[in-house]
Design a protein around this motif. Structure first.
Motif: not given
Length: 143
Positions: A29-37, A39-43
């Motif tokens: 989940e951390r890796e996904k959050l870090e790699s997302e733009p 606005p998407q990470a916040l969403a």
């Protein structure tokens, strides 16, 4: 009849496997959050940025969460999260257990104050704040 030590070993093995699985899930989940733009990470966390503000007044560090090396959310109380973007990468932020905030009185100013990431022994990294955005909770189901 099962021996008590066998049962205890079985329970400990199960707990160890469950702990490893949850750590792997959290890491993914951390890796996904870090790699997302951003606005998407916040969403994905259930938030949306509002217009930037120059400062946050009358605050306390209620809670915080690193998004990536250049952004973090700070809750100034239980109901008011702010996104802080940083001028440059702050690599230690992702591994920090605690942070500090340099501030003037009871005000945090963009382009002046910094997030302080302790780095023992006796050191630390000043990560200067570029912008501050209030965050609004969004309905994740409605996306």
């Amino acid at each position: 009849m099962m021996k008590p030590y066998y049962l205890m070993a079985l329970v400990w093995s199960y707990m160890l496997l469950a702990g490893c699985a949850s750590m792997e899930q959290a890491s993914a989940e951390r890796e996904k959050l870090e790699s997302e733009p951003l606005p998407q990470a916040l969403a994905s966390l259930g938030y949306e940025m509002e217009a930037s503000v120059e400062q946050v007044t009358d605050w306390s560090l209620y809670n915080w969460q690193a998004i990536n090396q250049t952004a973090l959310i700070i809750w100034v109380d239980a109901f008011h999260p702010y996104l802080f973007t940083l001028r440059q990468r702050c690599p230690d932020l992702l591994f920090a257990q605690t942070i500090g905030v340099s501030n003037t009185g009871s005000t945090i100013n963009a382009n002046f104050d910094s997030i302080v990431v302790p780095n023992p022994p006796g050191g630390g990294q000043d990560c200067f704040i570029d912008a501050i955005y209030p965050l609004r909770k969004i309905d994740k189901a409605g996306q």
